[in-house]
Design an enzyme around this catalytic site. Sequence first.
Site, short mmCIF file in Angstrom:
data_model
loop_
_atom_site.label_atom_id
_atom_site.label_comp_id
_atom_site.label_asym_id
_atom_site.label_seq_id
_atom_site.Cartn_x
_atom_site.Cartn_y
_atom_site.Cartn_z
CB CYS A 45 48.09 -92.29 -58.66
SG CYS A 45 46.92 -90.96 -58.94
C1 BEZ Z 1 48.76 -87.71 -57.22
O1 BEZ Z 1 48.36 -88.86 -57.47
O2 BEZ Z 1 49.75 -87.52 -56.56
C2 BEZ Z 1 48.00 -86.53 -57.73
C3 BEZ Z 1 47.34 -86.59 -58.93
C4 BEZ Z 1 46.65 -85.49 -59.40
C5 BEZ Z 1 46.61 -84.34 -58.63
C6 BEZ Z 1 47.24 -84.29 -57.40
C7 BEZ Z 1 47.95 -85.38 -56.95
#
Ligand code: BEZ
Length: 209
Positions: A45
């Site tokens: 994200c």
């Molecule tokens: C991420 O944004 O890195 C992420 C968020 C939730 C689950 C897996 C990865």
Amino acid sequence: MSLRLGDTAPNFQIATTSGDIDFHDWAGDSWVFFFSHPADFTPVCTTEMGRTAQLSGEFEARNVKPLGLSTDSVEEHLKWIEDVNDTQNTSLRFPIVADKDHKVAQMYEMIHPGESETAAVRSVFIIDPNKKIRLTMTYPMSVGRNFTEILRVIDSLQLSDAKRIATPADWTPGGKVIIPPSISNDEAKDLFPQGWDELRPYLRLTDVK
Ligand code: BEZ
């Protein structure tokens, strides 16, 4: 009831990192790139938020306003934006919706219980100035989105609206476009005086400026 292409994007009032908004009023006459992400302070994200901020000039050139969403609070978003700016060398200025009670995520079906009961998956809605949903994409939590593709589909939608064309597989701006079968050859002569290549009567390729 699922949201489908051509539906009016549901309106909502909500707190964001840029203050409270009424979604339709905030969108105004712009296109909107509305995208959800699972959580603040997560690695994928962080890169997606950074990329959106880095591309702010590209979105602005296309009259597109980005709007992020997760089920975290405004305070968490604001703290996380500092990390996004630091780690992605950018300055994030678009609003991020704080959907703590999942009101908008449920309205837009951004929560897929098979993935998570509480966090949004990576949904994309491209919404036009008439508030119609023109494109949806859903990515799993483990896959960061391709922002070249997001800009490409916006370019394709805007060009098809302006010139009554369709775009072929892997089209990129400047490439040949398709004259849709709904346009007769007689009408095509007026619309595309530059002519076209007819590979089949239903497959006509032309150039647009
Ligand atoms: C991420 O944004 O890195 C992420 C968020 C939730 C689950 C897996 C990865």
